[in-house]
Design a protein around this motif. Sequence first.
Motif, PDB file in Angstrom:
ATOM      1  N   ILE A   1       0.933  -1.225  -0.068  1.00  0.00           N
ATOM      2  CA  ILE A   1       0.136  -0.114   0.035  1.00  0.00           C
ATOM      3  C   ILE A   1       0.922   1.279   0.014  1.00  0.00           C
ATOM      4  N   ALA A   2       0.689   2.177  -1.076  1.00  0.00           N
ATOM      5  CA  ALA A   2       1.298   3.441  -0.937  1.00  0.00           C
ATOM      6  C   ALA A   2       0.569   4.264  -0.153  1.00  0.00           C
ATOM      7  N   LEU A   3       1.344   5.173   0.578  1.00  0.00           N
ATOM      8  CA  LEU A   3       0.900   6.245   1.423  1.00  0.00           C
ATOM      9  C   LEU A   3       1.615   7.277   1.429  1.00  0.00           C
ATOM     10  N   PRO A   4       1.095   8.100   0.307  1.00  0.00           N
ATOM     11  CA  PRO A   4       1.605   9.417  -0.085  1.00  0.00           C
ATOM     12  C   PRO A   4       1.299  10.463   0.864  1.00  0.00           C
ATOM     13  N   CYS A   5       2.274  11.336   1.033  1.00  0.00           N
ATOM     14  CA  CYS A   5       2.411  12.467   2.423  1.00  0.00           C
ATOM     15  C   CYS A   5       2.948  13.436   1.685  1.00  0.00           C
ATOM     16  N   ARG A   6       2.241  14.644   1.989  1.00  0.00           N
ATOM     17  CA  ARG A   6       2.909  16.211   1.652  1.00  0.00           C
ATOM     18  C   ARG A   6       4.234  16.453   2.474  1.00  0.00           C
ATOM     19  N   PRO A   7       5.230  16.799   1.511  1.00  0.00           N
ATOM     20  CA  PRO A   7       6.541  16.795   2.014  1.00  0.00           C
ATOM     21  C   PRO A   7       6.524  18.147   2.739  1.00  0.00           C
ATOM     22  N   PRO A   8       7.642  18.228   3.621  1.00  0.00           N
ATOM     23  CA  PRO A   8       8.427  17.169   4.172  1.00  0.00           C
ATOM     24  C   PRO A   8       7.686  16.264   5.309  1.00  0.00           C
ATOM     25  N   TYR A   9       8.638  15.319   5.419  1.00  0.00           N
ATOM     26  CA  TYR A   9       8.017  14.056   6.234  1.00  0.00           C
ATOM     27  C   TYR A   9       9.071  13.818   7.350  1.00  0.00           C
ATOM     28  N   ASP A  10       9.055  14.215   8.334  1.00  0.00           N
ATOM     29  CA  ASP A  10      10.392  13.827   9.310  1.00  0.00           C
ATOM     30  C   ASP A  10       9.953  12.328   9.968  1.00  0.00           C
ATOM     31  N   TRP A  11      10.573  11.394   9.139  1.00  0.00           N
ATOM     32  CA  TRP A  11      10.397  10.193   9.397  1.00  0.00           C
ATOM     33  C   TRP A  11      11.249   9.619  10.641  1.00  0.00           C
ATOM     34  N   PRO A  12      12.612  10.036  10.689  1.00  0.00           N
ATOM     35  CA  PRO A  12      13.257   9.896  12.213  1.00  0.00           C
ATOM     36  C   PRO A  12      12.480  10.197  13.452  1.00  0.00           C
ATOM     37  N   ALA A  13      11.670  11.392  13.436  1.00  0.00           N
ATOM     38  CA  ALA A  13      10.835  12.065  14.535  1.00  0.00           C
ATOM     39  C   ALA A  13      10.003  11.045  14.713  1.00  0.00           C
TER      40      ALA A  13
ATOM     41  N   ASP B   1      -0.166  10.075  10.115  1.00  0.00           N
ATOM     42  CA  ASP B   1      -0.362  11.428  10.022  1.00  0.00           C
ATOM     43  C   ASP B   1      -0.136  12.028   8.547  1.00  0.00           C
ATOM     44  N   CYS B   2      -0.493  11.204   7.585  1.00  0.00           N
ATOM     45  CA  CYS B   2      -0.274  11.321   6.290  1.00  0.00           C
ATOM     46  C   CYS B   2      -0.832  12.660   5.647  1.00  0.00           C
ATOM     47  N   ASP B   3      -2.189  12.969   6.249  1.00  0.00           N
ATOM     48  CA  ASP B   3      -2.932  13.922   5.784  1.00  0.00           C
ATOM     49  C   ASP B   3      -2.734  15.411   6.179  1.00  0.00           C
ATOM     50  N   ALA B   4      -1.591  15.476   7.057  1.00  0.00           N
ATOM     51  CA  ALA B   4      -1.199  16.923   7.346  1.00  0.00           C
ATOM     52  C   ALA B   4      -0.568  17.646   6.414  1.00  0.00           C
ATOM     53  N   ASP B   5      -0.625  19.197   6.529  1.00  0.00           N
ATOM     54  CA  ASP B   5      -0.141  19.995   5.629  1.00  0.00           C
ATOM     55  C   ASP B   5       0.933  20.842   6.426  1.00  0.00           C
ATOM     56  N   PRO B   6       2.223  20.303   6.138  1.00  0.00           N
ATOM     57  CA  PRO B   6       3.252  21.003   7.317  1.00  0.00           C
ATOM     58  C   PRO B   6       3.566  22.304   6.750  1.00  0.00           C
TER      59      PRO B   6
END
Length: 293
Positions: A5-17, A84-89
């Motif tokens: 399953i692909a889970l697109p997210c608006r960049p940037p995405y802080d994966w380490p955090a 939280d993939c739908d957030a607009d950072p």
Amino acid sequence: MPASIALPCRPPYDWPAMRDFLAGRAIPGIEAVGPDRYARTIAVAGRTGSIAITPGGDGLVAIVTGVAEAELPGIAARLRRLFDCDADPATIGAHLATDPRLAPLVAARPGLRVPGAWDGFELGVRAILGQQVSVAAATRLAGRLVAELGTPLPALAEPGLTHVFPTAERVAAADVAQILTMPRARGAAIRALAAASLAEPDPFALDQDLATAVARLTAIRGIGPWTAQYIAMRALRAPDAFPPGDVGLLRALDGGAGRPSPAELLLRAEGWRPYRAYAALHLWAVDAARPAD
């Protein structure tokens, strides 16, 4: 067969955090976290399996095993909330950066998200276990609860995944305080949460405003404002949820002249609406980075 399953997210995405937050709270037997991988067990429509999430593509990628293909859209929706993939950072960051204290934090972590939850009841139990104890202690207690009441799984490809989280039915019928050797009031609160989650309407329903959700949660014996706000923040995806009495938030705002009071913090946080949950994550990151006393 495993499904992707692909889970697109608006960049940037802080994966380490996100990874570090989940790793520090990973329930033994249920979750396993590595540098570029989060895995957990799931139970969906009477079947058990696992998911594994990695950063990739234009966001995240999930590999799902053990469940029916018809359940994949629902699983994708739950994973989008969890990560939280739908957030607009950009929008959130621009709003929070109007506060001089938060501006450098946003600049340092522009892709910070609010970690969600796979399951509201599981997160609620975890929040109660965390009352007045450290994150590490709460995680150990959750692991003991899983080992005692969770459903064992057949061997899975993911090391360390051994159980599905206990159902509300099993928890409601168990003597949680005795199992975990903990105060009876806290065990009773977990059982009360289990009973409430089995009742109608569901206290973890997503379609309720923050004030209503907090009022319903605090009506459950043993759940106070901090626990209710934490559950709302993560399980109900309330972007404005905020626990002003949280000691980590108060420590993070201590610039050397002392911590603010919860009332002072709540007043200052008015300017962070409607994204106070994201402000909390930035401040928790500051507190986590402080050297231990």
